[in-house]
Write a protein that holds these residues in place. Sequence first.
Motif, PDB file in Angstrom:
ATOM      1  N   MET A   1       0.830  -1.185   0.000  1.00 42.41           N
ATOM      2  CA  MET A   1       0.000   0.000   0.000  1.00 42.41           C
ATOM      3  C   MET A   1       0.872   1.245   0.000  1.00 42.41           C
ATOM      4  O   MET A   1       1.864   1.315   0.700  1.00 42.41           O
ATOM      5  CB  MET A   1      -0.868   0.054   1.247  1.00 42.41           C
ATOM      6  CG  MET A   1      -1.963  -0.929   1.320  1.00 42.41           C
ATOM      7  SD  MET A   1      -3.266  -0.499   0.196  1.00 42.41           S
ATOM      8  CE  MET A   1      -4.394  -1.733   0.694  1.00 42.41           C
ATOM      9  N   LEU A   2       0.429   2.231  -0.744  1.00 43.63           N
ATOM     10  CA  LEU A   2       1.080   3.527  -0.771  1.00 43.63           C
ATOM     11  C   LEU A   2       0.141   4.541  -0.121  1.00 43.63           C
ATOM     12  O   LEU A   2      -1.055   4.293  -0.011  1.00 43.63           O
ATOM     13  CB  LEU A   2       1.389   3.932  -2.212  1.00 43.63           C
ATOM     14  CG  LEU A   2       2.305   2.973  -2.973  1.00 43.63           C
ATOM     15  CD1 LEU A   2       2.416   3.379  -4.429  1.00 43.63           C
ATOM     16  CD2 LEU A   2       3.680   2.921  -2.330  1.00 43.63           C
ATOM     17  N   GLU A   3       0.686   5.674   0.306  1.00 40.27           N
ATOM     18  CA  GLU A   3      -0.147   6.673   0.959  1.00 40.27           C
ATOM     19  C   GLU A   3      -0.086   7.995   0.195  1.00 40.27           C
ATOM     20  O   GLU A   3       0.955   8.360  -0.354  1.00 40.27           O
ATOM     21  CB  GLU A   3       0.314   6.891   2.399  1.00 40.27           C
ATOM     22  CG  GLU A   3      -0.631   7.779   3.195  1.00 40.27           C
ATOM     23  CD  GLU A   3      -0.321   7.791   4.667  1.00 40.27           C
ATOM     24  OE1 GLU A   3      -0.677   6.805   5.353  1.00 40.27           O
ATOM     25  OE2 GLU A   3       0.282   8.783   5.126  1.00 40.27           O
ATOM     26  N   ALA A   4      -1.211   8.672   0.166  1.00 40.59           N
ATOM     27  CA  ALA A   4      -1.306   9.991  -0.473  1.00 40.59           C
ATOM     28  C   ALA A   4      -2.351  10.792   0.290  1.00 40.59           C
ATOM     29  O   ALA A   4      -2.900  10.325   1.291  1.00 40.59           O
ATOM     30  CB  ALA A   4      -1.690   9.849  -1.936  1.00 40.59           C
ATOM     31  N   GLN A   5      -2.638  11.978  -0.197  1.00 42.21           N
ATOM     32  CA  GLN A   5      -3.675  12.790   0.428  1.00 42.21           C
ATOM     33  C   GLN A   5      -4.421  13.575  -0.636  1.00 42.21           C
ATOM     34  O   GLN A   5      -3.927  13.796  -1.725  1.00 42.21           O
ATOM     35  CB  GLN A   5      -3.086  13.727   1.477  1.00 42.21           C
ATOM     36  CG  GLN A   5      -2.016  14.662   0.971  1.00 42.21           C
ATOM     37  CD  GLN A   5      -1.347  15.425   2.101  1.00 42.21           C
ATOM     38  OE1 GLN A   5      -1.547  15.137   3.277  1.00 42.21           O
ATOM     39  NE2 GLN A   5      -0.545  16.409   1.760  1.00 42.21           N
ATOM     40  N   LYS A  76      -5.860  11.988   4.434  1.00 43.88           N
ATOM     41  CA  LYS A  76      -4.931  10.946   3.997  1.00 43.88           C
ATOM     42  C   LYS A  76      -5.696   9.686   3.575  1.00 43.88           C
ATOM     43  O   LYS A  76      -6.748   9.380   4.132  1.00 43.88           O
ATOM     44  CB  LYS A  76      -3.961  10.587   5.119  1.00 43.88           C
ATOM     45  CG  LYS A  76      -2.968  11.667   5.423  1.00 43.88           C
ATOM     46  CD  LYS A  76      -1.995  11.230   6.491  1.00 43.88           C
ATOM     47  CE  LYS A  76      -1.036  12.363   6.794  1.00 43.88           C
ATOM     48  NZ  LYS A  76      -0.092  12.005   7.849  1.00 43.88           N
ATOM     49  N   PHE A  77      -5.115   8.974   2.613  1.00 46.96           N
ATOM     50  CA  PHE A  77      -5.675   7.692   2.194  1.00 46.96           C
ATOM     51  C   PHE A  77      -4.547   6.786   1.721  1.00 46.96           C
ATOM     52  O   PHE A  77      -3.452   7.249   1.402  1.00 46.96           O
ATOM     53  CB  PHE A  77      -6.731   7.888   1.089  1.00 46.96           C
ATOM     54  CG  PHE A  77      -6.206   8.495  -0.179  1.00 46.96           C
ATOM     55  CD1 PHE A  77      -5.715   7.692  -1.202  1.00 46.96           C
ATOM     56  CD2 PHE A  77      -6.205   9.863  -0.358  1.00 46.96           C
ATOM     57  CE1 PHE A  77      -5.241   8.250  -2.382  1.00 46.96           C
ATOM     58  CE2 PHE A  77      -5.736  10.438  -1.528  1.00 46.96           C
ATOM     59  CZ  PHE A  77      -5.245   9.621  -2.546  1.00 46.96           C
ATOM     60  N   GLN A  78      -4.808   5.516   1.741  1.00 44.09           N
ATOM     61  CA  GLN A  78      -3.872   4.527   1.220  1.00 44.09           C
ATOM     62  C   GLN A  78      -4.467   3.992  -0.083  1.00 44.09           C
ATOM     63  O   GLN A  78      -5.683   3.970  -0.253  1.00 44.09           O
ATOM     64  CB  GLN A  78      -3.677   3.365   2.202  1.00 44.09           C
ATOM     65  CG  GLN A  78      -3.023   3.759   3.510  1.00 44.09           C
ATOM     66  CD  GLN A  78      -3.989   4.456   4.447  1.00 44.09           C
ATOM     67  OE1 GLN A  78      -5.147   4.095   4.554  1.00 44.09           O
ATOM     68  NE2 GLN A  78      -3.529   5.506   5.116  1.00 44.09           N
ATOM     69  N   TYR A  79      -3.590   3.570  -0.972  1.00 44.36           N
ATOM     70  CA  TYR A  79      -4.090   3.017  -2.223  1.00 44.36           C
ATOM     71  C   TYR A  79      -3.227   1.864  -2.697  1.00 44.36           C
ATOM     72  O   TYR A  79      -2.039   1.795  -2.412  1.00 44.36           O
ATOM     73  CB  TYR A  79      -4.217   4.095  -3.302  1.00 44.36           C
ATOM     74  CG  TYR A  79      -2.904   4.708  -3.744  1.00 44.36           C
ATOM     75  CD1 TYR A  79      -2.252   4.252  -4.895  1.00 44.36           C
ATOM     76  CD2 TYR A  79      -2.325   5.749  -3.038  1.00 44.36           C
ATOM     77  CE1 TYR A  79      -1.056   4.815  -5.305  1.00 44.36           C
ATOM     78  CE2 TYR A  79      -1.141   6.323  -3.439  1.00 44.36           C
ATOM     79  CZ  TYR A  79      -0.508   5.858  -4.582  1.00 44.36           C
ATOM     80  OH  TYR A  79       0.678   6.415  -4.986  1.00 44.36           O
ATOM     81  N   VAL A  99      -8.848   2.397  -3.162  1.00 45.03           N
ATOM     82  CA  VAL A  99      -8.450   3.323  -2.102  1.00 45.03           C
ATOM     83  C   VAL A  99      -8.996   2.826  -0.764  1.00 45.03           C
ATOM     84  O   VAL A  99     -10.103   2.291  -0.708  1.00 45.03           O
ATOM     85  CB  VAL A  99      -9.027   4.732  -2.403  1.00 45.03           C
ATOM     86  CG1 VAL A  99      -8.821   5.667  -1.240  1.00 45.03           C
ATOM     87  CG2 VAL A  99      -8.409   5.303  -3.661  1.00 45.03           C
ATOM     88  N   TYR A 100      -8.210   3.037   0.288  1.00 48.00           N
ATOM     89  CA  TYR A 100      -8.611   2.638   1.638  1.00 48.00           C
ATOM     90  C   TYR A 100      -8.324   3.795   2.579  1.00 48.00           C
ATOM     91  O   TYR A 100      -7.276   4.415   2.508  1.00 48.00           O
ATOM     92  CB  TYR A 100      -7.818   1.407   2.083  1.00 48.00           C
ATOM     93  CG  TYR A 100      -7.863   0.288   1.075  1.00 48.00           C
ATOM     94  CD1 TYR A 100      -8.896  -0.636   1.099  1.00 48.00           C
ATOM     95  CD2 TYR A 100      -6.895   0.179   0.087  1.00 48.00           C
ATOM     96  CE1 TYR A 100      -8.956  -1.660   0.166  1.00 48.00           C
ATOM     97  CE2 TYR A 100      -6.953  -0.842  -0.850  1.00 48.00           C
ATOM     98  CZ  TYR A 100      -7.988  -1.752  -0.803  1.00 48.00           C
ATOM     99  OH  TYR A 100      -8.052  -2.741  -1.734  1.00 48.00           O
ATOM    100  N   SER A 101      -9.274   4.092   3.477  1.00 47.51           N
ATOM    101  CA  SER A 101      -9.048   5.165   4.439  1.00 47.51           C
ATOM    102  C   SER A 101     -10.053   5.071   5.573  1.00 47.51           C
ATOM    103  O   SER A 101     -11.261   5.190   5.360  1.00 47.51           O
ATOM    104  CB  SER A 101      -9.177   6.530   3.758  1.00 47.51           C
ATOM    105  OG  SER A 101      -9.145   7.561   4.708  1.00 47.51           O
TER     106      SER A 101
END
Length: 144
Positions: A1-5, A76-79, A99-101
């Motif tokens: 998983m990677l994280e972004a916003q 923030k969210f993970q994808y 996407v997961y959050s």
Amino acid sequence: MLEAQGIFRIDKPNGRIFLDVHYDFINYYNLFVTKEYWSKFHIPRHGSHITIGNTMFHDNMDWVKAKKIYDRRLIKFQYNPYIYIGGGSKGFTNFYIKVYSEEIDHIKQELRIIEKEDYKGAHITLGSDKNRNVIPYWPQMIKI
């Protein structure tokens, strides 16, 4: 998983609550879709985003609370970085990433956004073949 916003946005005239995600998501993944399918896809009408609520699918969203508490807030969210393909029942193919959050899930609860049984989960739509120029597995179609 990677994280972004993304930036929490409200578009009440169009009945949408969403996270505005940087357009580079689409640009980056377009390279892979173009290479695999030998064509550029049709980009989403609203750009790179994660839908949180939409009046087409959700009733009784708390617009006041959304504006007062969350508007323009960074979320923030993970994808999952892998491209998924789906939506064929709509008459065209979508390309998307999942996407997961927990934060998005919490916001949905607070804003009374209840998903229907057929909800497939949060995602960023990268594009589609609505323009009908995506050719799957094109190298197999070329005779040498």
